[in-house]
Motif scaffolding. Structure first.
Motif, mmCIF file in Angstrom:
data_model
loop_
_atom_site.group_PDB
_atom_site.id
_atom_site.type_symbol
_atom_site.label_atom_id
_atom_site.label_comp_id
_atom_site.label_asym_id
_atom_site.label_seq_id
_atom_site.Cartn_x
_atom_site.Cartn_y
_atom_site.Cartn_z
ATOM 1 N N ALA A 100 0.854 -1.193 0.000
ATOM 2 C CA ALA A 100 0.000 0.000 0.000
ATOM 3 C C ALA A 100 0.884 1.235 0.000
ATOM 4 N N SER A 101 0.296 2.371 -0.361
ATOM 5 C CA SER A 101 1.011 3.639 -0.249
ATOM 6 C C SER A 101 1.170 3.996 1.225
ATOM 7 N N LEU A 102 2.122 4.865 1.522
ATOM 8 C CA LEU A 102 2.395 5.240 2.910
ATOM 9 C C LEU A 102 1.172 5.828 3.615
ATOM 10 N N PRO A 103 0.429 6.785 3.022
ATOM 11 C CA PRO A 103 -0.720 7.354 3.757
ATOM 12 C C PRO A 103 -1.792 6.317 4.073
ATOM 13 N N ILE A 104 -2.143 5.483 3.110
ATOM 14 C CA ILE A 104 -3.181 4.483 3.354
ATOM 15 C C ILE A 104 -2.702 3.450 4.354
ATOM 16 N N LEU A 129 5.006 -0.647 2.638
ATOM 17 C CA LEU A 129 4.526 0.686 2.302
ATOM 18 C C LEU A 129 5.481 1.348 1.333
ATOM 19 N N THR A 130 4.978 1.699 0.168
ATOM 20 C CA THR A 130 5.804 2.331 -0.857
ATOM 21 C C THR A 130 4.902 3.077 -1.826
ATOM 22 N N ASP A 131 5.405 4.176 -2.383
ATOM 23 C CA ASP A 131 4.680 4.891 -3.420
ATOM 24 C C ASP A 131 4.991 4.336 -4.804
ATOM 25 N N ILE A 147 -4.271 3.737 -5.478
ATOM 26 C CA ILE A 147 -5.023 4.954 -5.730
ATOM 27 C C ILE A 147 -4.816 5.321 -7.193
ATOM 28 N N GLY A 148 -5.915 5.486 -7.932
ATOM 29 C CA GLY A 148 -5.798 5.844 -9.337
ATOM 30 C C GLY A 148 -6.393 4.778 -10.238
ATOM 31 N N ASP A 149 -6.214 4.987 -11.541
ATOM 32 C CA ASP A 149 -6.776 4.077 -12.525
ATOM 33 C C ASP A 149 -5.997 2.768 -12.557
ATOM 34 N N LEU A 150 -6.706 1.667 -12.814
ATOM 35 C CA LEU A 150 -6.085 0.358 -12.905
ATOM 36 C C LEU A 150 -5.717 0.075 -14.361
ATOM 37 N N ALA A 151 -4.498 -0.456 -14.549
ATOM 38 C CA ALA A 151 -4.044 -0.750 -15.904
ATOM 39 C C ALA A 151 -3.712 -2.218 -16.100
ATOM 40 N N LEU A 191 0.185 29.076 1.935
ATOM 41 C CA LEU A 191 -0.273 27.766 1.481
ATOM 42 C C LEU A 191 0.839 26.731 1.617
ATOM 43 N N VAL A 192 0.446 25.505 1.921
ATOM 44 C CA VAL A 192 1.375 24.386 2.052
ATOM 45 C C VAL A 192 0.959 23.325 1.041
ATOM 46 N N ASN A 193 1.895 22.861 0.225
ATOM 47 C CA ASN A 193 1.530 21.909 -0.822
ATOM 48 C C ASN A 193 2.438 20.686 -0.816
ATOM 49 N N LEU A 194 1.955 19.649 -1.487
ATOM 50 C CA LEU A 194 2.674 18.377 -1.619
ATOM 51 C C LEU A 194 3.346 18.312 -2.985
ATOM 52 N N ARG A 195 4.593 17.839 -2.996
ATOM 53 C CA ARG A 195 5.293 17.532 -4.249
ATOM 54 C C ARG A 195 5.507 16.028 -4.319
ATOM 55 N N TYR A 196 5.098 15.415 -5.431
ATOM 56 C CA TYR A 196 5.241 13.974 -5.580
ATOM 57 C C TYR A 196 6.711 13.580 -5.683
ATOM 58 N N GLN A 197 7.111 12.601 -4.886
ATOM 59 C CA GLN A 197 8.486 12.121 -4.947
ATOM 60 C C GLN A 197 8.791 11.456 -6.283
ATOM 61 N N SER A 198 7.799 10.753 -6.835
ATOM 62 C CA SER A 198 8.047 9.981 -8.055
ATOM 63 C C SER A 198 8.221 10.852 -9.293
#
Length: 326
Positions: A100-104, A129-131, A147-151, A191-198
């Motif tokens: 699972a991702s870290l937040p979940i 736990l990994t993104d 989280i997101g679309d399944l491929a 404002l505080v925002n998130l930047r994706y590591q990937s």
């Protein structure tokens, strides 16, 4: 065939798929040195090098590529035998590997594991736990939450409960700076925002305005690359930020954060549990899927009030997008 050769083929199949002795060892629950030595013995027996090794990479040789698919078939057959044995037992048991991702994983799954183990004491859980988007078939994962679309059409799937993306801030910040009544008002706030590591990209803030979803890339004074760090920064008075409701819920319950602009919050339905066809009849997998359905439903109920908070402040401004950046 000697047992050590079978062990070597399994280690080779997993390392070839994951491109790393360390990753292969983690998926097999052994040490990296055990994987390396097992593959070295296999190479000596076969008389051909299977990998080209450098300090930074591990790649299959031409001979290794020819043998890798056959080794993968062997690994899949071994796992099928294991799953058939598990399916023959009505009681969930054995090792359950969950990704699972870290937040979940941190906020939803990990808190539910003690109760799951109490109900199913013969199951041991290996939570990873990994993104990174893991290949659950090649890496031997039993269940993954994405989280997101399944491929990947090779996987079975089940949608879990929806969640909301909403803005939050600390009571102290709002007391000092006031609460925005419309997304247009965010331009006057910290404002505080998130930047994706990937990808290195900043998170785009979605809002529901007059029946349409519009995204904003905020000019943030603080940018972090872990979702929990966003909430910690907000709770310390860093400004306004956006988060999934299931992550923010504990902060709201403690009074560290309050919802902001929740009348404009967006609902998402893209959290899905996936598992291989070979795990369909595994009692431990079935039990864990039931757990996931229950805990996500509980989270939905617990955070439903966030969607109601602040609706009365929308007023007539919810009927216009004038001045809102697209």
């Amino acid at each position: 065939m000697l047992l050590e050769r079978l062990t070597g083929l399994i280690a080779f199949a997993r390392a070839g798929s994951m491109g790393s002795f360390t990753a292969a060892a983690r998926s097999l629950s052994v040490s990296p040195s055990a994987v390396s030595k097992s593959i070295q013995r296999l190479e000596r027996h076969l008389g051909v090098p299977l990998f080209t090794r450098t300090t930074r990479s591990l790649t299959l040789t031409p001979e290794g590529r020819d043998l890798h698919e056959r080794a993968l078939r062997l690994l899949r057959e071994a796992e099928a035998i294991e799953q058939a044995a598990m399916s023959a037992r009505s009681e969930p048991s054995g090792n359950l590997r969950v990704a699972a991702s870290l937040p979940i994983g941190l906020h939803v799954i990990a808190p539910a594991l003690p109760a799951f183990r109490k109900s199913h004491p013969k199951v041991t859980v290996d939570l990873r736990l990994t993104d990174r988007m893991v290949d659950i078939i090649e890496e031997g994962i039993d269940v993954a939450i994405r989280i997101g679309d399944l491929a990947d059409s090779r996987l079975l799937s089940r949608s879990l409960a929806p969640y909301r993306l909403c803005c939050f801030a600390s009571p102290a910040y709002l007391a000092a700076r006031g609460a925005p009544l419309h997304p247009d008002d965010l331009a006057g706030h910290d404002l505080v925002n998130l930047r994706y590591q990937s990808t290195g990209q900043s998170f785009r803030w979605p809002f529901q305005i007059a029946g349409h979803e519009i995204e904003l890339v905020p000019t943030a004074s603080i940018v972090v690359d872990v979702s929990d760090a966003v909430l910690v920064t907000l709770a310390a008075g860093g400004g306004i930020g956006i988060s999934a409701s299931f992550i923010a819920a504990p902060y709201v319950t403690r009074g560290d954060l309050v919802p902001v602009l929740s009348a404009f919050a967006v609902e998402r339905h893209n959290i899905t549990a996936v598992w291989p066809e070979s795990r369909r009849a595994n009692p431990a997998v079935r039990a864990f899927l039931t757990l996931l359905q229950d805990v996500f439903q509980e989270r939905l109920t617990a955070t439903a009030s966030l969607s109601e908070e602040g609706r009365h402040v929308a007023g007539a401004r919810n009927q216009t997008t004038q001045g809102f950046p697209s």
